[in-house]
Write a protein that holds these residues in place. Structure first.
Motif, PDB file in Angstrom:
ATOM      1  N   SER A 129       3.656 -13.371  -6.264  1.00 11.44           N
ATOM      2  CA  SER A 129       4.337 -13.427  -4.957  1.00 11.44           C
ATOM      3  C   SER A 129       4.385 -12.025  -4.357  1.00 11.44           C
ATOM      4  O   SER A 129       4.557 -11.030  -5.064  1.00 11.44           O
ATOM      5  N   ARG A 130       4.204 -11.979  -3.051  1.00  9.77           N
ATOM      6  CA  ARG A 130       4.171 -10.686  -2.362  1.00  9.77           C
ATOM      7  C   ARG A 130       5.496  -9.954  -2.514  1.00  9.77           C
ATOM      8  O   ARG A 130       5.546  -8.768  -2.814  1.00  9.77           O
ATOM      9  N   GLY A 131       6.592 -10.718  -2.291  1.00  8.70           N
ATOM     10  CA  GLY A 131       7.924 -10.102  -2.337  1.00  8.70           C
ATOM     11  C   GLY A 131       8.203  -9.490  -3.700  1.00  8.70           C
ATOM     12  O   GLY A 131       8.650  -8.342  -3.813  1.00  8.70           O
TER      13      GLY A 131
ATOM     14  N   SER B 151       0.448  -1.219  12.855  1.00  6.06           N
ATOM     15  CA  SER B 151       0.775   0.167  12.547  1.00  6.06           C
ATOM     16  C   SER B 151       1.146   1.052  13.749  1.00  6.06           C
ATOM     17  O   SER B 151       0.394   1.156  14.728  1.00  6.06           O
ATOM     18  N   ALA B 152       2.295   1.704  13.631  1.00  4.85           N
ATOM     19  CA  ALA B 152       2.702   2.660  14.673  1.00  4.85           C
ATOM     20  C   ALA B 152       1.863   3.934  14.569  1.00  4.85           C
ATOM     21  O   ALA B 152       1.602   4.592  15.578  1.00  4.85           O
ATOM     22  N   VAL B 153       1.449   4.281  13.346  1.00  6.17           N
ATOM     23  CA  VAL B 153       0.629   5.499  13.189  1.00  6.17           C
ATOM     24  C   VAL B 153      -0.733   5.277  13.857  1.00  6.17           C
ATOM     25  O   VAL B 153      -1.236   6.143  14.577  1.00  6.17           O
TER      26      VAL B 153
ATOM     27  N   ALA C 227       0.834  -1.205   0.000  1.00  2.33           N
ATOM     28  CA  ALA C 227       0.000   0.000   0.000  1.00  2.33           C
ATOM     29  C   ALA C 227       0.875   1.264   0.000  1.00  2.33           C
ATOM     30  O   ALA C 227       0.646   2.185  -0.793  1.00  2.33           O
ATOM     31  N   GLY C 228       1.886   1.302   0.878  1.00  2.00           N
ATOM     32  CA  GLY C 228       2.741   2.496   0.981  1.00  2.00           C
ATOM     33  C   GLY C 228       3.443   2.801  -0.339  1.00  2.00           C
ATOM     34  O   GLY C 228       3.498   3.956  -0.784  1.00  2.00           O
ATOM     35  N   SER C 229       3.974   1.751  -0.999  1.00  2.00           N
ATOM     36  CA  SER C 229       4.706   1.970  -2.251  1.00  2.00           C
ATOM     37  C   SER C 229       3.767   2.454  -3.351  1.00  2.00           C
ATOM     38  O   SER C 229       4.116   3.353  -4.123  1.00  2.00           O
TER      39      SER C 229
ATOM     40  N   SER D 228       4.834 -16.041   3.991  1.00  2.00           N
ATOM     41  CA  SER D 228       4.162 -15.178   3.051  1.00  2.00           C
ATOM     42  C   SER D 228       3.181 -15.990   2.225  1.00  2.00           C
ATOM     43  O   SER D 228       3.561 -16.916   1.545  1.00  2.00           O
ATOM     44  N   ILE D 229       1.918 -15.631   2.356  1.00  2.00           N
ATOM     45  CA  ILE D 229       0.883 -16.326   1.599  1.00  2.00           C
ATOM     46  C   ILE D 229       0.825 -15.657   0.226  1.00  2.00           C
ATOM     47  O   ILE D 229       0.872 -14.434   0.138  1.00  2.00           O
ATOM     48  N   ASN D 230       0.720 -16.467  -0.826  1.00  2.00           N
ATOM     49  CA  ASN D 230       0.665 -15.848  -2.161  1.00  2.00           C
ATOM     50  C   ASN D 230      -0.565 -14.969  -2.312  1.00  2.00           C
ATOM     51  O   ASN D 230      -1.609 -15.238  -1.734  1.00  2.00           O
TER      52      ASN D 230
ATOM     53  N   SER E  87      10.677   0.086   8.175  1.00  2.00           N
ATOM     54  CA  SER E  87      11.468  -0.505   9.262  1.00  2.00           C
ATOM     55  C   SER E  87      12.389  -1.633   8.775  1.00  2.00           C
ATOM     56  O   SER E  87      13.415  -1.909   9.368  1.00  2.00           O
ATOM     57  N   ARG E  88      12.008  -2.287   7.656  1.00  2.00           N
ATOM     58  CA  ARG E  88      12.830  -3.409   7.178  1.00  2.00           C
ATOM     59  C   ARG E  88      14.021  -2.916   6.353  1.00  2.00           C
ATOM     60  O   ARG E  88      13.993  -1.806   5.840  1.00  2.00           O
ATOM     61  N   PRO E  89      14.997  -3.809   6.171  1.00  2.00           N
ATOM     62  CA  PRO E  89      16.042  -3.465   5.197  1.00  2.00           C
ATOM     63  C   PRO E  89      15.458  -3.548   3.786  1.00  2.00           C
ATOM     64  O   PRO E  89      14.342  -4.058   3.608  1.00  2.00           O
TER      65      PRO E  89
ATOM     66  N   ASP F 133       1.718   1.283   7.346  1.00  2.00           N
ATOM     67  CA  ASP F 133       2.680   0.434   8.062  1.00  2.00           C
ATOM     68  C   ASP F 133       2.061  -0.849   8.616  1.00  2.00           C
ATOM     69  O   ASP F 133       2.497  -1.364   9.639  1.00  2.00           O
ATOM     70  N   GLY F 134       1.055  -1.365   7.894  1.00  2.00           N
ATOM     71  CA  GLY F 134       0.613  -2.730   8.143  1.00  2.00           C
ATOM     72  C   GLY F 134      -0.182  -2.933   9.424  1.00  2.00           C
ATOM     73  O   GLY F 134      -0.545  -1.992  10.136  1.00  2.00           O
ATOM     74  N   ALA F 135      -0.433  -4.215   9.701  1.00  2.00           N
ATOM     75  CA  ALA F 135      -1.361  -4.593  10.766  1.00  2.00           C
ATOM     76  C   ALA F 135      -0.955  -4.059  12.146  1.00  2.00           C
ATOM     77  O   ALA F 135      -1.814  -3.776  12.987  1.00  2.00           O
TER      78      ALA F 135
HETATM   79  N1  LIG Z   1       0.744 -12.563   1.643  1.00  2.00           N
HETATM   80  C1  LIG Z   1       1.117 -12.195   2.838  1.00  2.00           C
HETATM   81  O1  LIG Z   1       1.648 -12.952   3.585  1.00  2.00           O
HETATM   82  C2  LIG Z   1       0.889 -10.797   3.253  1.00  2.00           C
HETATM   83  C3  LIG Z   1       0.137 -10.053   2.435  1.00  2.00           C
HETATM   84  N2  LIG Z   1      -0.068  -8.752   2.704  1.00  2.00           N
HETATM   85  C4  LIG Z   1      -0.950  -8.101   1.773  1.00  2.00           C
HETATM   86  O2  LIG Z   1      -0.594  -6.802   1.502  1.00  2.00           O
HETATM   87  C5  LIG Z   1      -1.706  -5.968   1.667  1.00  2.00           C
HETATM   88  C6  LIG Z   1      -1.286  -4.544   1.941  1.00  2.00           C
HETATM   89  O3  LIG Z   1      -0.430  -4.525   2.990  1.00  2.00           O
HETATM   90  P1  LIG Z   1       0.134  -3.163   3.567  1.00  2.00           P
HETATM   91  O4  LIG Z   1      -0.959  -2.401   4.163  1.00  2.00           O
HETATM   92  O5  LIG Z   1       1.026  -2.502   2.570  1.00  2.00           O
HETATM   93  O6  LIG Z   1       0.990  -3.744   4.770  1.00  2.00           O
HETATM   94  P2  LIG Z   1       2.341  -4.570   4.716  1.00  2.00           P
HETATM   95  O7  LIG Z   1       2.419  -5.327   5.992  1.00  2.00           O
HETATM   96  O8  LIG Z   1       2.516  -5.298   3.442  1.00  2.00           O
HETATM   97  O9  LIG Z   1       3.439  -3.388   4.691  1.00  2.00           O
HETATM   98  C7  LIG Z   1       3.721  -2.565   5.775  1.00  2.00           C
HETATM   99  C8  LIG Z   1       5.202  -2.278   5.783  1.00  2.00           C
HETATM  100  O10 LIG Z   1       5.467  -1.335   6.813  1.00  2.00           O
HETATM  101  C9  LIG Z   1       6.490  -1.847   7.647  1.00  2.00           C
HETATM  102  N3  LIG Z   1       6.333  -1.304   8.983  1.00  2.00           N
HETATM  103  C10 LIG Z   1       5.601  -1.822  10.010  1.00  2.00           C
HETATM  104  N4  LIG Z   1       5.704  -1.036  11.092  1.00  2.00           N
HETATM  105  C11 LIG Z   1       6.513  -0.012  10.749  1.00  2.00           C
HETATM  106  C12 LIG Z   1       6.997   1.115  11.459  1.00  2.00           C
HETATM  107  N5  LIG Z   1       6.659   1.330  12.732  1.00  2.00           N
HETATM  108  N6  LIG Z   1       7.819   1.981  10.817  1.00  2.00           N
HETATM  109  C13 LIG Z   1       8.159   1.777   9.517  1.00  2.00           C
HETATM  110  N7  LIG Z   1       7.738   0.712   8.816  1.00  2.00           N
HETATM  111  C14 LIG Z   1       6.917  -0.178   9.403  1.00  2.00           C
HETATM  112  C15 LIG Z   1       6.283  -3.343   7.581  1.00  2.00           C
HETATM  113  O11 LIG Z   1       7.396  -4.051   8.038  1.00  2.00           O
HETATM  114  P3  LIG Z   1       7.111  -5.464   8.835  1.00  2.00           P
HETATM  115  O12 LIG Z   1       6.449  -6.359   7.845  1.00  2.00           O
HETATM  116  O13 LIG Z   1       8.457  -5.903   9.252  1.00  2.00           O
HETATM  117  O14 LIG Z   1       6.206  -5.133   9.970  1.00  2.00           O
HETATM  118  C16 LIG Z   1       6.008  -3.540   6.114  1.00  2.00           C
HETATM  119  O15 LIG Z   1       7.159  -3.618   5.340  1.00  2.00           O
HETATM  120  C17 LIG Z   1      -2.461  -6.684   2.745  1.00  2.00           C
HETATM  121  O16 LIG Z   1      -3.792  -6.366   2.840  1.00  2.00           O
HETATM  122  C18 LIG Z   1      -2.287  -8.126   2.361  1.00  2.00           C
HETATM  123  O17 LIG Z   1      -3.214  -8.542   1.430  1.00  2.00           O
HETATM  124  C19 LIG Z   1       0.434  -8.138   3.818  1.00  2.00           C
HETATM  125  C20 LIG Z   1       1.198  -8.831   4.702  1.00  2.00           C
HETATM  126  C21 LIG Z   1       1.452 -10.256   4.505  1.00  2.00           C
END
Ligand SMILES: NC(=O)C1=CN([C@@H]2O[C@H](COP(=O)(O)OP(=O)(O)OC[C@H]3O[C@@H](n4cnc5c(N)ncnc54)[C@H](OP(=O)(O)O)[C@@H]3O)[C@@H](O)[C@H]2O)C=CC1
Ligand SMILES: Nc1ccccc1C(=O)C[C@H](N)C(=O)O
Length: 597
Positions: free
Chosen positions: A106-108, A168-170, A14-16, A48-50, A34-36, A164-166
């Protein structure tokens, strides 16, 4: 034009994508992740689920011009391949024909592609190993911590987008700093583990390439999604604990015996089963709902930060990409810099749909792991394909969610569930679908669809009642009673105004309607899920259908009504949620008295 950058937290999917949308407007964008950088570092595999890219996601990727690059990496899946215990295979298409398919990716790989695309704009930079640890909403700034030095610094922006995902710090900062912030996570009792099927010789596929493979086993399932290199990413969705669970499969012998018994035809291809089962972690699955998604003009949440969902509809990414597309449209509509108006409009449009896809995803778990093997369900799917191929304007629930991006998730859920209930009932009544008159079935389905605008109109009347109550210092719940498309009674909660504990909205409405004879063909609308008192009246008077605005702020007696044969439809109306959220926040005592707490 803004001088300080738009800050995006998280360079996930989402962020990208959001960065690309904003870059195209010429905005300065700084992403903190937060990741490299996963393009330079091996990311940990095994969790990682496809993804299944479908029309909603495609629409956004088309808009920013990257769809061709993405599709080059994707594998088409026009249906599910169901694997029975004896190895028998059955292909069940998703849409009306092979022109409707979802795409395994693939997610990656997709994340890397989007990051590279974002960085191709001069005005976007991604800062890796930079974790957001707090947000200062007053000053539109975030505090980031460097992974290596652990030094913290403040970064100033013009506004902040939480991608920042599930975890989220925000969102956590909103929760800590905003009064009455609501957030909840419903965890499934199932977890997941990634396994894999490597490519065969010459990168050929061990199983049918163009399908999403499912081994449905009632309470659990194994799935496999194809990758372009000939491999499959498999995921076992399985209870965490209990007699047949991750906990119970505690020796290699038990794992082997279980897989041979349940997924016998997959075992020869799961060549690293023992190693992967022992080493890959068990992931957790939960549905996150929160509110609000915005902090004035200072911050907004997108993607999993706003609505993490379980993966079973393959819609998490599609929903997140749809968030980006709609937020972008709201910014265009209100003008760059007018963040508050854009964020408000986005929240109004998206919150109910984020919640709806969360619910739909849980419902699809039961469908995938269990219903797909049920003969009546299969009969229903055959009937749906027949209808889809005969009537252009009919779409099954699956198609509404997956292939109709112009229809919001909340409507797809509402209409789709009503269609499903009708079709399942009809399929139970006949031995074969040829016994049904297709034209009559279609007419019944069309009536459901035609009712949607009327439902909107009557809910608006109930909301107007709720506002009358609120404006008189009462509790903002309204109700109308409808017969033959006409309102024959309207009322609102008058408990405060009349000092009467029984004067709930639905009771007031029924009183206003007076003695009306039989209630069997009437529909009761209420802005909030009825409590036991009002549900008791519904059951007592034989009202067969209740349409509610929401059950987010109060879950009420939904189950009780359903158990008594009442059809309950939830419209997930944002205005209804807002009315109650504001009221409960301002008058918690008054509300607790109303519901007897
Ligand atoms: N197939 C799978 O396994 C997964 C699929 N998804 C899919 O991607 C969709 C969109 O995901 P999206 O909302 O982009 O979320 P994502 O989890 O893909 O991306 C969030 C990114 O923010 C990073 N992040 C988390 N906390 C912080 C922080 N405090 N500061 C800076 N960076 C941070 C995460 O790192 P980190 O991951 O280390 O927390 C991750 O790289 C989801 O709805 C889902 O469908 C998402 C996750 C897993
Ligand atoms: N990508 C996924 C990942 C995990 C679980 C399911 C999916 C799906 O896409 C399911 C598909 N929509 C289905 O209904 O068969």
């Amino acid at each position: 034009m803004e001088k300080a950058p738009v800050i995006i937290v998280g360079a996930g999917l989402a962020g990208s994508l959001m960065a690309i949308y904003l870059a195209k407007k010429g905005l300065l964008v700084e992403i903190f992740e937060s990741r490299p950088d996963m393009r330079a570092t091996e990311i940990s595999a095994g969790r990682s689920i496809n993804l299944a890219l479908s029309d909603r996601g495609i629409l956004a990727l088309e808009e920013v011009g990257v769809i061709d690059k993405v599709m080059a990496e994707a594998v088409k899946m026009p249906g599910r391949m169901l694997h029975a215990k004896d190895g028998a295979l059955k292909f069940a298409p998703y849409g009306k024909d092979s022109s409707q398919y979802i795409n395994s990716i693939s997610r990656g790989g997709l994340n890397q592609l989007l990051m590279t695309e974002a960085e191709s704009y001069q005005n976007v930079s991604i800062h890796f190993n930079q974790k957001c640890v707090d947000v200062n909403f007053e000053t539109s700034s975030i505090i980031v911590e460097d992974y290596e030095t652990q030094q913290q610094r403040t970064v100033q922006g013009c506004t902040i987008i939480g991608g920042d995902g599930a975890n989220s710090a925000v969102r956590n900062a909103m929760e800590n700093q905003m009064d009455g912030y609501q957030s909840s996570v419903d965890w499934l009792e199932h977890g997941y583990k990634e396994l894999s099927i490597p490519p065969m010789e010459n990168a050929t596929f061990a199983l049918e390439k163009n399908a999403l493979h499912i081994w449905p086993r009632g309470n659990y399932m194994l799935i496999a999604l194809p990758n372009a290199d000939g491999s499959f990413t498999c995921t076992l969705f399985f209870p965490h604990t209990g007699p047949v669970s991750f906990e119970s499969l505690d020796t290699p012998q038990k794992v082997q015996a279980f897989f041979e018994e349940q997924f016998g035809d997959a075992v020869p291809y799961l060549v690293n089963l023992q190693e992967e089962f022992a080493n890959n972690p068990v992931g957790k699955l939960g549905t996150l709902k929160c509110y609000p998604w915005i902090h004035s003009e200072k911050a907004v949440l997108i993607g999993d930060a706003a609505h993490a969902v379980v993966p079973f509809y393959g819609q998490g990414m599609n929903a997140s990409f749809e968030d980006c597309r709609i937020l972008n449209a709201c910014i265009d509509e209100h003008g760059v810099g007018n963040w508050s108006a854009a964020y408000n409009a986005y929240q109004q449009l998206r919150k109910v749909n984020g919640d709806a896809i969360g619910d739909l995803a849980v419902e699809n778990f039961y469908e995938m792991r269990d219903h797909v093997a049920n003969p009546i369900f299969r009969k229903k799917r055959t009937l749906e394909h027949l209808l889809e191929n005969t009537y252009e304007d009919y779409h099954s629930k699956y198609s509404l969610v997956t292939f109709q991006p112009q229809i919001p998730y909340s409507i797809a859920k509402n209409l789709g569930n009503q269609q499903d209930a009708l079709l399942m009932k009809l399929c139970k009544e006949v031995t074969q679908i040829e016994d049904l008159d297709l034209a009559t079935v279609y007419a019944q389905l069309k009536a459901l669809k035609d009712e949607l605008p009327l439902q909107k109109k009557f809910m608006k009347a109930a909301i107007d009642e709720a506002k009358k109550g609120r404006d008189a210092g009462g509790i903002p719940i309204g109700s109308v009673l409808v017969k033959n498309g006409e309102i024959i009674g309207a009322g609102h909660n008058q408990r405060v105004q009349q000092n009467d504990p029984m004067a709930h909205a639905e009771i007031d409405c029924l009183k206003q309607a007076g003695r009306v004879g039989s209630y069997h063909d009437m529909v009761l609308y209420s802005t909030l899920m009825p409590c036991y008192l009002c549900a008791g009246a519904v059951v007592q008077f034989g009202i067969k259908k209740v349409i509610v605005g929401e059950n987010t702020t109060f879950s009420g007696a939904e189950q009780f009504m359903k158990e008594h044969g009442v059809e309950v439809i939830n419209l997930n109306n944002q205005e209804c949620i807002d009315l109650m959220t504001t009221f409960i926040h301002q008058h918690p005592k008054l509300w607790n008295e109303d519901i007897g707490e």
